[in-house]
Write a protein that holds these residues in place. Sequence first.
Motif, mmCIF file in Angstrom:
data_model
loop_
_atom_site.group_PDB
_atom_site.id
_atom_site.type_symbol
_atom_site.label_atom_id
_atom_site.label_comp_id
_atom_site.label_asym_id
_atom_site.label_seq_id
_atom_site.Cartn_x
_atom_site.Cartn_y
_atom_site.Cartn_z
ATOM 1 N N LEU A 1 -16.939 15.404 119.375
ATOM 2 C CA LEU A 1 -16.394 16.036 120.197
ATOM 3 C C LEU A 1 -14.761 16.235 119.228
ATOM 4 O O LEU A 1 -14.348 17.046 119.299
ATOM 5 C CB LEU A 1 -15.609 15.746 121.276
ATOM 6 C CG LEU A 1 -15.149 17.376 121.951
ATOM 7 C CD1 LEU A 1 -15.518 18.592 121.939
ATOM 8 C CD2 LEU A 1 -15.293 16.695 123.330
ATOM 9 N N ALA A 2 -14.597 14.482 118.980
ATOM 10 C CA ALA A 2 -12.975 14.172 118.245
ATOM 11 C C ALA A 2 -12.814 14.941 116.741
ATOM 12 O O ALA A 2 -12.324 15.919 116.314
ATOM 13 C CB ALA A 2 -12.964 13.107 118.150
ATOM 14 N N LEU A 3 -14.261 15.457 116.315
ATOM 15 C CA LEU A 3 -13.990 15.816 115.277
ATOM 16 C C LEU A 3 -14.120 17.480 115.213
ATOM 17 O O LEU A 3 -13.600 18.280 114.839
ATOM 18 C CB LEU A 3 -14.996 15.207 114.556
ATOM 19 C CG LEU A 3 -15.683 13.630 113.549
ATOM 20 C CD1 LEU A 3 -16.787 13.558 113.583
ATOM 21 C CD2 LEU A 3 -14.056 13.563 112.837
ATOM 22 N N ALA A 4 -14.822 17.680 116.504
ATOM 23 C CA ALA A 4 -14.789 19.071 115.896
ATOM 24 C C ALA A 4 -13.398 20.051 116.897
ATOM 25 O O ALA A 4 -13.252 20.723 116.209
ATOM 26 C CB ALA A 4 -15.959 19.490 117.014
ATOM 27 N N LEU A 5 -12.781 19.109 117.420
ATOM 28 C CA LEU A 5 -11.708 19.669 118.135
ATOM 29 C C LEU A 5 -10.561 19.730 116.800
ATOM 30 O O LEU A 5 -9.867 20.191 116.602
ATOM 31 C CB LEU A 5 -11.257 18.612 118.889
ATOM 32 C CG LEU A 5 -11.919 18.842 120.525
ATOM 33 C CD1 LEU A 5 -11.590 17.443 121.206
ATOM 34 C CD2 LEU A 5 -12.258 19.777 121.191
ATOM 35 N N LEU A 6 -10.693 18.750 116.336
ATOM 36 C CA LEU A 6 -9.723 18.413 115.101
ATOM 37 C C LEU A 6 -9.966 19.386 114.099
ATOM 38 O O LEU A 6 -10.085 19.941 112.937
ATOM 39 C CB LEU A 6 -9.715 17.119 114.345
ATOM 40 C CG LEU A 6 -8.754 16.233 115.180
ATOM 41 C CD1 LEU A 6 -9.158 14.842 115.103
ATOM 42 C CD2 LEU A 6 -7.369 16.332 115.572
ATOM 43 N N ASN A 7 -10.928 20.503 113.601
ATOM 44 C CA ASN A 7 -11.209 21.604 112.661
ATOM 45 C C ASN A 7 -11.731 21.194 111.541
ATOM 46 O O ASN A 7 -10.512 21.594 110.885
ATOM 47 C CB ASN A 7 -10.914 22.465 113.692
ATOM 48 C CG ASN A 7 -11.936 23.916 112.633
ATOM 49 O OD1 ASN A 7 -12.805 23.754 112.780
ATOM 50 N ND2 ASN A 7 -11.311 24.496 113.001
ATOM 51 N N GLY A 8 -12.070 19.951 111.157
ATOM 52 C CA GLY A 8 -12.054 19.538 109.445
ATOM 53 C C GLY A 8 -10.955 18.902 109.070
ATOM 54 O O GLY A 8 -10.105 17.994 107.572
ATOM 55 N N LYS A 9 -9.662 19.244 110.441
ATOM 56 C CA LYS A 9 -8.267 18.026 110.047
ATOM 57 C C LYS A 9 -9.101 16.566 109.709
ATOM 58 O O LYS A 9 -9.477 16.208 110.155
ATOM 59 C CB LYS A 9 -7.226 17.997 110.524
ATOM 60 C CG LYS A 9 -7.178 19.359 110.774
ATOM 61 C CD LYS A 9 -5.370 19.422 111.556
ATOM 62 C CE LYS A 9 -4.692 21.026 111.105
ATOM 63 N NZ LYS A 9 -4.275 21.593 110.439
ATOM 64 N N GLN A 10 -7.749 15.255 108.851
ATOM 65 C CA GLN A 10 -7.934 13.866 108.769
ATOM 66 C C GLN A 10 -7.879 13.722 109.948
ATOM 67 O O GLN A 10 -7.171 14.211 111.119
ATOM 68 C CB GLN A 10 -6.909 14.142 108.128
ATOM 69 C CG GLN A 10 -7.356 12.535 107.354
ATOM 70 C CD GLN A 10 -6.035 11.512 106.502
ATOM 71 O OE1 GLN A 10 -5.315 12.808 106.205
ATOM 72 N NE2 GLN A 10 -6.628 10.713 106.046
ATOM 73 N N MET A 11 -8.019 11.952 110.617
ATOM 74 C CA MET A 11 -8.635 12.154 111.851
ATOM 75 C C MET A 11 -7.598 11.285 111.950
ATOM 76 O O MET A 11 -7.330 10.149 110.946
ATOM 77 C CB MET A 11 -9.831 10.984 111.548
ATOM 78 C CG MET A 11 -10.008 10.513 113.628
ATOM 79 S SD MET A 11 -10.529 11.879 114.523
ATOM 80 C CE MET A 11 -11.856 12.481 114.163
ATOM 81 N N ILE A 12 -6.521 11.396 112.371
ATOM 82 C CA ILE A 12 -5.216 10.832 111.957
ATOM 83 C C ILE A 12 -4.849 10.452 113.994
ATOM 84 O O ILE A 12 -4.770 11.169 114.188
ATOM 85 C CB ILE A 12 -3.293 11.462 111.955
ATOM 86 C CG1 ILE A 12 -4.675 11.152 109.916
ATOM 87 C CG2 ILE A 12 -2.430 10.551 112.294
ATOM 88 C CD1 ILE A 12 -3.468 12.421 109.754
ATOM 89 N N PHE A 13 -4.379 9.130 114.041
ATOM 90 C CA PHE A 13 -3.980 8.850 115.585
ATOM 91 C C PHE A 13 -2.228 8.409 115.854
ATOM 92 O O PHE A 13 -2.116 7.886 114.732
ATOM 93 C CB PHE A 13 -4.948 7.677 115.796
ATOM 94 C CG PHE A 13 -5.653 8.131 115.824
ATOM 95 C CD1 PHE A 13 -7.201 8.574 116.340
ATOM 96 C CD2 PHE A 13 -7.221 7.396 114.663
ATOM 97 C CE1 PHE A 13 -8.454 8.700 116.569
ATOM 98 C CE2 PHE A 13 -8.011 7.210 114.648
ATOM 99 C CZ PHE A 13 -8.694 8.245 115.016
ATOM 100 N N PRO A 14 -1.745 8.781 116.639
ATOM 101 C CA PRO A 14 -2.888 9.353 117.705
ATOM 102 C C PRO A 14 -2.281 10.873 117.057
ATOM 103 O O PRO A 14 -1.986 11.333 116.534
ATOM 104 C CB PRO A 14 -1.222 9.446 118.989
ATOM 105 C CG PRO A 14 -0.576 9.043 118.698
ATOM 106 C CD PRO A 14 -0.600 8.126 117.376
#
Length: 155
Positions: free
Chosen positions: A113-126
């Motif tokens: 779900l986190a991956l889908a919400l970011l829609n292809g953007k790099q996973m960066i926190f926060p």
Amino acid sequence: MKYCRKISMLLIALFYPLLHFGQERINWVSFEQLDSLLAVEPRETLIFIHTDWCSYCRKMEREIFTKQNLVTVINKNYYAVSLDAESAQEITFDQSVWKPKSNKKRTGQHHPLALALLNGKQMIFPSLLRFDKEFRLKNIQQKYLNSKELNDFLE
């Protein structure tokens, strides 16, 4: 001297919770609750994607998400959802069931779900995502935001 120390520790333990009494907090909702809330009363949504190990995420939770002016704005105008990007929890949202690959939490293994919400953007926190009333992505910030930056992001 020995009793003085014990008495002072006891007084601190008794009165410390009163320091936080009356302080409003952000009303975080789950994705399951969000589905129902959006159906009944559409409102903008703020999603906070974080991890346990992210020091900037914890700093935002401790220092920024506790500022009364921001808490008031968020609670009044948004549904706020907090999502641990490495959660092993199954989430039901938007007529779908989002299952992680593993039932154990692992660093670097991101929830679908986190991956889908970011829609292809790099996973960066926060990561902070702002959705409109129809749950379309309006804005995204993938960094620590101080209180002024978060206030600007919310306007």
